[in-house]
Design a protein around this motif. Structure first.
Motif, mmCIF file in Angstrom:
data_model
loop_
_atom_site.group_PDB
_atom_site.id
_atom_site.type_symbol
_atom_site.label_atom_id
_atom_site.label_comp_id
_atom_site.label_asym_id
_atom_site.label_seq_id
_atom_site.Cartn_x
_atom_site.Cartn_y
_atom_site.Cartn_z
ATOM 1 N N GLY A 265 0.792 -1.405 0.035
ATOM 2 C CA GLY A 265 -0.050 0.003 0.063
ATOM 3 C C GLY A 265 0.630 1.334 -0.238
ATOM 4 N N LEU A 266 2.126 1.254 -0.111
ATOM 5 C CA LEU A 266 2.899 2.560 -0.272
ATOM 6 C C LEU A 266 2.510 3.209 -1.684
ATOM 7 N N SER A 267 2.984 4.488 -1.852
ATOM 8 C CA SER A 267 2.426 5.265 -3.047
ATOM 9 C C SER A 267 3.686 5.010 -3.853
ATOM 10 N N THR A 268 3.633 5.397 -5.115
ATOM 11 C CA THR A 268 4.588 5.266 -6.052
ATOM 12 C C THR A 268 5.893 6.183 -5.937
ATOM 13 N N LEU A 269 5.573 7.354 -5.222
ATOM 14 C CA LEU A 269 6.560 8.346 -4.737
ATOM 15 C C LEU A 269 7.288 7.829 -3.664
ATOM 16 N N GLU A 270 6.882 7.071 -2.646
ATOM 17 C CA GLU A 270 7.453 6.548 -1.568
ATOM 18 C C GLU A 270 8.185 5.255 -2.083
ATOM 19 N N PHE A 271 7.765 4.551 -3.099
ATOM 20 C CA PHE A 271 8.819 3.525 -3.531
ATOM 21 C C PHE A 271 10.027 4.226 -4.345
ATOM 22 N N GLY A 272 9.914 5.649 -5.037
ATOM 23 C CA GLY A 272 11.102 5.985 -5.608
ATOM 24 C C GLY A 272 11.962 6.711 -4.628
ATOM 25 N N LEU A 273 11.237 7.000 -3.364
ATOM 26 C CA LEU A 273 12.085 7.582 -2.228
ATOM 27 C C LEU A 273 12.780 6.368 -1.547
ATOM 28 N N LEU A 274 12.359 5.103 -1.436
ATOM 29 C CA LEU A 274 12.853 4.043 -1.014
ATOM 30 C C LEU A 274 14.023 3.679 -1.775
ATOM 31 N N GLN A 275 13.960 3.675 -3.405
ATOM 32 C CA GLN A 275 14.864 3.372 -3.984
ATOM 33 C C GLN A 275 16.012 4.473 -3.837
ATOM 34 N N SER A 276 15.692 5.528 -3.811
ATOM 35 C CA SER A 276 16.745 6.696 -3.826
ATOM 36 C C SER A 276 17.553 6.701 -2.403
ATOM 37 N N LEU A 277 16.829 5.962 -1.310
ATOM 38 C CA LEU A 277 17.448 5.963 -0.149
ATOM 39 C C LEU A 277 18.467 4.905 -0.327
ATOM 40 N N TYR A 278 18.041 3.885 -0.993
ATOM 41 C CA TYR A 278 18.893 2.598 -1.195
ATOM 42 C C TYR A 278 20.159 3.085 -2.087
ATOM 43 N N TYR A 279 19.972 3.695 -2.969
ATOM 44 C CA TYR A 279 21.187 4.258 -3.745
ATOM 45 C C TYR A 279 22.034 5.437 -2.894
ATOM 46 N N PHE A 280 21.414 6.148 -2.325
ATOM 47 C CA PHE A 280 22.259 6.946 -1.355
ATOM 48 C C PHE A 280 23.009 6.246 -0.364
ATOM 49 N N VAL A 281 22.687 5.243 0.301
ATOM 50 C CA VAL A 281 23.411 4.445 0.984
ATOM 51 C C VAL A 281 24.280 3.637 0.583
ATOM 52 N N ALA A 282 24.033 3.188 -0.672
ATOM 53 C CA ALA A 282 24.979 2.253 -1.387
ATOM 54 C C ALA A 282 26.200 3.364 -1.994
ATOM 55 N N VAL A 283 25.802 4.541 -2.530
ATOM 56 C CA VAL A 283 26.956 5.541 -2.816
ATOM 57 C C VAL A 283 27.827 5.920 -1.850
ATOM 58 N N SER A 284 27.117 6.070 -0.500
ATOM 59 C CA SER A 284 27.839 6.502 0.840
ATOM 60 C C SER A 284 28.865 5.499 1.274
ATOM 61 N N LEU A 285 28.450 4.034 0.929
ATOM 62 C CA LEU A 285 29.342 2.951 1.289
ATOM 63 C C LEU A 285 30.258 2.280 0.535
ATOM 64 N N GLU A 286 30.309 2.738 -0.909
ATOM 65 C CA GLU A 286 30.713 2.319 -1.914
ATOM 66 C C GLU A 286 32.328 2.264 -1.662
ATOM 67 N N VAL A 287 32.972 3.376 -1.451
ATOM 68 C CA VAL A 287 34.384 3.439 -1.363
ATOM 69 C C VAL A 287 34.869 2.819 -0.040
ATOM 70 N N PRO A 288 34.278 3.271 1.032
ATOM 71 C CA PRO A 288 34.499 2.666 2.331
ATOM 72 C C PRO A 288 34.524 1.062 2.319
ATOM 73 N N SER A 289 33.493 0.480 1.575
ATOM 74 C CA SER A 289 33.471 -0.926 1.515
ATOM 75 C C SER A 289 34.698 -1.340 0.728
ATOM 76 N N GLY A 290 35.028 -0.748 -0.281
ATOM 77 C CA GLY A 290 36.148 -1.156 -1.170
ATOM 78 C C GLY A 290 37.353 -1.147 -0.263
ATOM 79 N N VAL A 291 37.633 -0.209 0.534
ATOM 80 C CA VAL A 291 38.792 -0.115 1.299
ATOM 81 C C VAL A 291 38.788 -1.181 2.234
ATOM 82 N N VAL A 292 37.496 -1.555 2.981
ATOM 83 C CA VAL A 292 37.466 -2.774 3.894
ATOM 84 C C VAL A 292 38.134 -4.168 3.013
ATOM 85 N N ALA A 293 37.580 -4.129 1.933
ATOM 86 C CA ALA A 293 37.727 -5.383 1.029
ATOM 87 C C ALA A 293 39.203 -5.477 0.885
ATOM 88 N N ASP A 294 39.850 -4.249 0.342
ATOM 89 C CA ASP A 294 41.536 -4.057 0.307
ATOM 90 C C ASP A 294 42.150 -4.200 1.544
#
Length: 403
Positions: free
Chosen positions: A42-71
């Motif tokens: 029952g969420l709206s399409t806009l809420e779905f878009g916000l969830l997707q945006s949150l997903y990518y915001f978190v992924a973006v924020s952690l991309e380089v730190p997680s790569g450093v962790v792996a190295d």
């Protein structure tokens, strides 16, 4: 050789990399995610878009730190942790009925994505390199990518048949969690490839960012990858469900439709190294975004069967483009010590581009006719390609002829 490594590490890790990618990325709920969030819960399409945006915001924020962790701490540990968090994210979605709980699940999934992206390709490349087989990377990356798409195709068809109850695909999330559990086992069975030295966190981060800026061709490759990624993700995450619904396709067929798309991707991924060798690098890189634009233009006036066939273009490009980009990027990276971090920077560019675009794209679905919304994605996805005009080209990179 590092004490962590053993003779024949490439054979062991290549087999496990195939199984890990197939199980960790077999997101069996993917065909129903938009429907599940907006219709079942029952969420709206806009809420779905916000969830997707949150997903990518978190992924973006952690991309380089997680790569450093792996190295810094090892690719094997990073892959295991990523699979554990993905499993938790799937299970949390089962009990999610409001935006906040869905948001927590998105954070878990985004963190898992950041941990795995870069580390999975790095462990495969460096394992092959340890045995003097780095030239075969494109061939093995093609097998890894193909295995994921093939397993997903079979899994989604079975999900349609046995796990969708009416219009409720909740059991698909449980099946995805089970696949992540298999990935945990595969990650634990891997061997850490040898590395001359483990650099410090600051050295890894600064060195990777310096390589991205200074080595000719890397920034251009990142811009290209970001543009293709926006076109790919918008097609399957935002427009797949609305387009099928517009054609009158029942929800219980969504998984089978995506399975057909993924079969196309599996076949192309399997033969990507061969195709790159036959077509030439420039033609291969040009064909992928050009084909996606054709798909967007033709898909709305198409009938249901033809629309699914057009989505197979998305599957084919999804199968080919990571292999082409990662093969070239791995050849441009000067050494193993910062490889996962540099690969994570490429993922960061892609997630940042789509995370910015997804809210606008979701809004267009709410307020514009479907055909106009689809064309708007072509315009948005074209922005990174314009940036390529101002970025330096790489020196000639020899592509692998493995396969």
């Amino acid at each position: 050789m590092s004490p962590e490594a053993s003779p024949g590490i490439s054979r062991r890790n290549a087999r496990l990399a195939i199984a890990y990618r197939a199980s960790s990325r077999a997101v069996l709920f993917a065909p129903y995610l938009y429907h599940f969030v907006t219709q079942t819960r029952g969420l709206s399409t806009l809420e779905f878009g916000l969830l997707q945006s949150l997903y990518y915001f978190v992924a973006v924020s952690l991309e380089v730190p997680s790569g450093v962790v792996a190295d810094r701490f090892g690719r094997k540990r990073t892959l295991v942790l990523g699979a554990v968090l993905a499993m938790a994210g799937s299970l949390l979605r089962i009990v999610a009925f409001d935006f906040f709980v869905f948001a927590c699940a998105e954070v878990l999934f985004a963190t898992a994505l950041a941990l795995v992206s870069g580390a999975d390709s790095a462990i495969l490349y460096d394992s092959l390199d340890a045995d003097g087989r780095a030239s075969e990377y494109a061939h093995y990356e093609g097998l890894v990518q193909s295995s994921w798409l093939a397993v997903t195709a079979v899994g989604m068809t079975l999900t349609d048949l046995f796990l969708v109850r009416g219009d409720d695909p909740t059991l698909a999330f449980a099946a995805t969690a089970a696949m992540s559990a298999i990935a945990v086992v595969c990650g634990l069975a891997m061997k850490e490839p040898p590395m001359k030295e483990r650099l410090g966190v600051r050295e890894i981060t600064a060195g990777a960012l310096r390589d991205v800026v200074r080595i000719p061709g890397i920034l251009r490759l990142l811009a290209y990858s970001a543009g293709v990624f926006v076109l790919l993700r918008a097609a399957i995450i935002l427009f797949f469900n609305p387009t099928l619904a517009d054609k009158g396709v029942p929800v219980s067929f969504y998984g089978t439709a995506l399975a057909i798309v993924n079969v196309a991707g599996a076949v192309v991924a399997w033969r990507s190294a061969w195709l790159m060798d036959r077509m030439g690098e420039r033609a291969f890189f040009f064909l992928m975004p050009a084909a996606l634009v054709v798909m967007y233009v033709l898909i709305v006036p198409a009938s249901a069967p033809f629309a699914i066939a057009l989505f197979c273009i998305q599957g084919a490009v999804l199968g080919a483009y990571p292999i082409a980009v990662r093969t070239q990027l791995n050849h441009l990276v000067p050494g193993a010590e910062r490889r996962a971090t540099t690969l994570s920077v490429e993922s960061l560019a892609c997630r940042m581009a789509y995370g910015t675009a997804v809210v606008v794209c979701a809004w267009t679905i709410d307020v514009l006719p479907l055909y106009t919304a689809l064309l708007s994605v072509v315009v948005i996805g074209g922005i990174p390609f314009l940036a390529m005009l101002f970025l330096p080209r790489a020196a000639k990179v020899e592509m692998s002829k493995g396969g």
